[in-house]
Design a protein around this motif. Structure first.
Motif, PDB file in Angstrom:
ATOM      1  N   PRO A 181      -0.189  23.729 -17.533  1.00 56.05           N
ATOM      2  CA  PRO A 181      -0.522  25.142 -17.316  1.00 56.05           C
ATOM      3  C   PRO A 181       0.566  26.040 -17.876  1.00 56.05           C
ATOM      4  O   PRO A 181       1.700  25.600 -18.107  1.00 56.05           O
ATOM      5  N   LYS A 182       0.241  27.297 -18.101  1.00 57.48           N
ATOM      6  CA  LYS A 182       1.253  28.260 -18.519  1.00 57.48           C
ATOM      7  C   LYS A 182       2.188  28.561 -17.354  1.00 57.48           C
ATOM      8  O   LYS A 182       1.759  28.587 -16.198  1.00 57.48           O
ATOM      9  N   ARG A 183       3.449  28.813 -17.677  1.00 54.51           N
ATOM     10  CA  ARG A 183       4.404  29.098 -16.597  1.00 54.51           C
ATOM     11  C   ARG A 183       4.034  30.378 -15.856  1.00 54.51           C
ATOM     12  O   ARG A 183       4.334  30.525 -14.674  1.00 54.51           O
ATOM     13  N   THR A 184       3.361  31.298 -16.542  1.00 49.57           N
ATOM     14  CA  THR A 184       2.963  32.557 -15.904  1.00 49.57           C
ATOM     15  C   THR A 184       1.807  32.363 -14.923  1.00 49.57           C
ATOM     16  O   THR A 184       1.488  33.279 -14.160  1.00 49.57           O
ATOM     17  N   GLU A 185       1.172  31.201 -14.947  1.00 54.80           N
ATOM     18  CA  GLU A 185       0.064  30.935 -14.029  1.00 54.80           C
ATOM     19  C   GLU A 185       0.543  30.456 -12.659  1.00 54.80           C
ATOM     20  O   GLU A 185      -0.250  30.407 -11.712  1.00 54.80           O
ATOM     21  N   ILE A 186       1.807  30.090 -12.557  1.00 56.72           N
ATOM     22  CA  ILE A 186       2.352  29.655 -11.275  1.00 56.72           C
ATOM     23  C   ILE A 186       2.524  30.866 -10.364  1.00 56.72           C
ATOM     24  O   ILE A 186       3.218  31.823 -10.700  1.00 56.72           O
ATOM     25  N   VAL A 222       9.383  15.431 -20.666  1.00 59.67           N
ATOM     26  CA  VAL A 222       8.535  16.401 -19.976  1.00 59.67           C
ATOM     27  C   VAL A 222       8.428  17.674 -20.817  1.00 59.67           C
ATOM     28  O   VAL A 222       7.334  18.198 -21.033  1.00 59.67           O
ATOM     29  N   PHE A 223       9.562  18.174 -21.298  1.00 59.70           N
ATOM     30  CA  PHE A 223       9.570  19.382 -22.135  1.00 59.70           C
ATOM     31  C   PHE A 223       8.761  19.198 -23.414  1.00 59.70           C
ATOM     32  O   PHE A 223       7.989  20.071 -23.796  1.00 59.70           O
ATOM     33  N   GLU A 224       8.960  18.069 -24.094  1.00 60.17           N
ATOM     34  CA  GLU A 224       8.442  17.906 -25.455  1.00 60.17           C
ATOM     35  C   GLU A 224       7.103  17.189 -25.524  1.00 60.17           C
ATOM     36  O   GLU A 224       6.340  17.402 -26.466  1.00 60.17           O
ATOM     37  N   SER A 225       6.816  16.310 -24.568  1.00 55.81           N
ATOM     38  CA  SER A 225       5.596  15.502 -24.642  1.00 55.81           C
ATOM     39  C   SER A 225       4.675  15.681 -23.450  1.00 55.81           C
ATOM     40  O   SER A 225       3.688  14.961 -23.320  1.00 55.81           O
ATOM     41  N   ASN A 226       5.013  16.622 -22.567  1.00 56.26           N
ATOM     42  CA  ASN A 226       4.177  16.932 -21.401  1.00 56.26           C
ATOM     43  C   ASN A 226       3.960  15.722 -20.487  1.00 56.26           C
ATOM     44  O   ASN A 226       2.900  15.581 -19.869  1.00 56.26           O
ATOM     45  N   HIS A 227       4.956  14.855 -20.409  1.00 56.47           N
ATOM     46  CA  HIS A 227       4.857  13.733 -19.488  1.00 56.47           C
ATOM     47  C   HIS A 227       5.019  14.209 -18.047  1.00 56.47           C
ATOM     48  O   HIS A 227       5.720  15.190 -17.779  1.00 56.47           O
ATOM     49  N   VAL A 228       4.373  13.510 -17.150  1.00 58.49           N
ATOM     50  CA  VAL A 228       4.543  13.722 -15.713  1.00 58.49           C
ATOM     51  C   VAL A 228       5.404  12.569 -15.194  1.00 58.49           C
ATOM     52  O   VAL A 228       5.023  11.409 -15.310  1.00 58.49           O
ATOM     53  N   ILE A 229       6.556  12.908 -14.644  1.00 60.73           N
ATOM     54  CA  ILE A 229       7.534  11.903 -14.263  1.00 60.73           C
ATOM     55  C   ILE A 229       7.702  11.891 -12.745  1.00 60.73           C
ATOM     56  O   ILE A 229       7.847  12.943 -12.116  1.00 60.73           O
ATOM     57  N   VAL A 230       7.699  10.697 -12.171  1.00 62.15           N
ATOM     58  CA  VAL A 230       8.027  10.521 -10.758  1.00 62.15           C
ATOM     59  C   VAL A 230       9.242   9.605 -10.676  1.00 62.15           C
ATOM     60  O   VAL A 230       9.239   8.509 -11.249  1.00 62.15           O
ATOM     61  N   VAL A 231      10.268  10.066  -9.998  1.00 54.17           N
ATOM     62  CA  VAL A 231      11.517   9.309  -9.874  1.00 54.17           C
ATOM     63  C   VAL A 231      11.796   9.058  -8.393  1.00 54.17           C
ATOM     64  O   VAL A 231      11.752   9.985  -7.587  1.00 54.17           O
ATOM     65  N   THR A 232      12.052   7.804  -8.056  1.00 52.45           N
ATOM     66  CA  THR A 232      12.599   7.474  -6.745  1.00 52.45           C
ATOM     67  C   THR A 232      14.100   7.341  -6.918  1.00 52.45           C
ATOM     68  O   THR A 232      14.567   6.656  -7.837  1.00 52.45           O
ATOM     69  N   LEU A 237       6.975  18.151 -13.510  1.00 56.53           N
ATOM     70  CA  LEU A 237       5.712  18.467 -14.176  1.00 56.53           C
ATOM     71  C   LEU A 237       5.938  19.509 -15.267  1.00 56.53           C
ATOM     72  O   LEU A 237       6.669  20.482 -15.061  1.00 56.53           O
ATOM     73  N   PRO A 238       5.311  19.355 -16.434  1.00 54.78           N
ATOM     74  CA  PRO A 238       5.530  20.296 -17.534  1.00 54.78           C
ATOM     75  C   PRO A 238       4.838  21.635 -17.324  1.00 54.78           C
ATOM     76  O   PRO A 238       3.783  21.720 -16.688  1.00 54.78           O
ATOM     77  N   LEU A 239       5.442  22.680 -17.868  1.00 53.73           N
ATOM     78  CA  LEU A 239       4.849  24.011 -17.916  1.00 53.73           C
ATOM     79  C   LEU A 239       4.887  24.493 -19.358  1.00 53.73           C
ATOM     80  O   LEU A 239       5.861  24.252 -20.078  1.00 53.73           O
ATOM     81  N   ASN A 240       3.865  25.193 -19.756  1.00 52.08           N
ATOM     82  CA  ASN A 240       3.808  25.750 -21.102  1.00 52.08           C
ATOM     83  C   ASN A 240       4.488  27.117 -21.103  1.00 52.08           C
ATOM     84  O   ASN A 240       3.927  28.096 -20.640  1.00 52.08           O
ATOM     85  N   GLY A 241       5.709  27.129 -21.630  1.00 57.93           N
ATOM     86  CA  GLY A 241       6.438  28.387 -21.728  1.00 57.93           C
ATOM     87  C   GLY A 241       6.569  28.861 -23.158  1.00 57.93           C
ATOM     88  O   GLY A 241       7.341  29.781 -23.438  1.00 57.93           O
ATOM     89  N   CYS A 262       9.766  23.319 -16.838  1.00 58.81           N
ATOM     90  CA  CYS A 262       9.068  22.348 -16.005  1.00 58.81           C
ATOM     91  C   CYS A 262       9.320  22.689 -14.550  1.00 58.81           C
ATOM     92  O   CYS A 262      10.313  23.337 -14.201  1.00 58.81           O
ATOM     93  N   ILE A 263       8.400  22.283 -13.713  1.00 58.30           N
ATOM     94  CA  ILE A 263       8.491  22.538 -12.283  1.00 58.30           C
ATOM     95  C   ILE A 263       8.538  21.200 -11.564  1.00 58.30           C
ATOM     96  O   ILE A 263       7.913  20.223 -12.000  1.00 58.30           O
ATOM     97  N   GLY A 264       9.297  21.128 -10.495  1.00 58.37           N
ATOM     98  CA  GLY A 264       9.413  19.870  -9.783  1.00 58.37           C
ATOM     99  C   GLY A 264       9.606  20.080  -8.299  1.00 58.37           C
ATOM    100  O   GLY A 264       9.780  21.204  -7.816  1.00 58.37           O
ATOM    101  N   ALA A 265       9.549  18.973  -7.587  1.00 54.91           N
ATOM    102  CA  ALA A 265       9.807  18.992  -6.140  1.00 54.91           C
ATOM    103  C   ALA A 265      10.574  17.734  -5.790  1.00 54.91           C
ATOM    104  O   ALA A 265      10.368  16.672  -6.395  1.00 54.91           O
ATOM    105  N   ILE A 266      11.466  17.860  -4.829  1.00 52.66           N
ATOM    106  CA  ILE A 266      12.216  16.710  -4.337  1.00 52.66           C
ATOM    107  C   ILE A 266      12.045  16.632  -2.829  1.00 52.66           C
ATOM    108  O   ILE A 266      12.202  17.631  -2.129  1.00 52.66           O
ATOM    109  N   SER A 267      11.683  15.431  -2.357  1.00 55.86           N
ATOM    110  CA  SER A 267      11.396  15.247  -0.932  1.00 55.86           C
ATOM    111  C   SER A 267      12.155  14.026  -0.423  1.00 55.86           C
ATOM    112  O   SER A 267      12.133  12.969  -1.056  1.00 55.86           O
TER     113      SER A 267
END
Length: 212
Positions: A23-28, A92-102, A120-124, A131-136
């Protein structure tokens, strides 16, 4: 992807993109994910092409003992894993990969706690990749937030294919992989000679660069 924050952010991102790579970064809209904001962060590239924090939620900052804005993302990790993390975020920036890291977070006083992170990638646009992410935290010990996490070690990496039945990601068994060396990640979506990714159910497997 097991943690509530990771799953919720992924589904929000997946709805916004509507079949696009990102998605576009402005859509967040922060109001749409207000319950997730304290665990959320946004990365951008600096003049050197390195990932830095543009924004970080209050709980992310408290966990690490201070404001993270403009701090290098790789600086949160052990020296051994910094090249790996740099290449993962670049993918993530260049290839729009979705990465999950433990990851395993180590505190200033030597305590340890496991975490899950999704990026998660964002189209800027070409000049402003984001990219946007969350850590839990996988556990919530009494000291978390009081004894800052000062370095993190990669325990596993997963490259998720968002096209493959995303709604069932939480229910599938995780397929963990050992931490990869920088050489193995040389072709992670960044070179012309990279082998095409192979799909195994909801995962995208990217072959490393070893020739032996």
């Amino acid at each position: 992807m097991k943690q509530d924050g990771s799953v919720a952010l992924f589904h929000y991102w997946n709805r916004l993109r509507k079949g696009r790579p990102a998605p576009k970064r402005t859509e967040i809209e922060p109001a749409d994910i207000k319950s997730l904001l304290s665990d959320t962060f946004i990365l951008e590239r600096d003049m050197r092409g390195k990932a830095i924090f543009r924004l970080a939620g209050t709980r992310v900052c408290a966990t690490h003992g201070g404001e993270l804005k403009s701090l290098s993302f790789t600086s949160l990790w052990t020296e051994r894993d910094q090249a790996l993390i740099d290449r993962l975020v670049r993918s993530v920036f260049e290839s729009n990969h979705v990465i999950v890291v433990t990851l395993d977070g180590r505190s200033r006083n030597g305590r340890a706690n496991p975490f899950e992170m999704v990026i998660l990638p964002l189209n800027g646009g070409v000049d402003s990749p984001r990219c946007i992410g969350a850590i839990s935290p996988l556990r919530k010990p009494f000291w978390l937030g009081a004894d800052p996490i000062v370095e993190a070690t990669v325990e596993s990496v997963r490259v998720v294919d968002p096209e493959q039945e995303a709604m069932f990601l939480r229910d599938r068994a995780a397929i963990d992989v050992p931490a990869l060396s920088p050489i193995e990640l040389e072709n992670l979506g960044t070179t012309e000679n990279a082998a095409p990714p192979r799909r195994i159910r909801h995962l995208v497997v990217l072959d490393g660069g070893r020739t032996e």
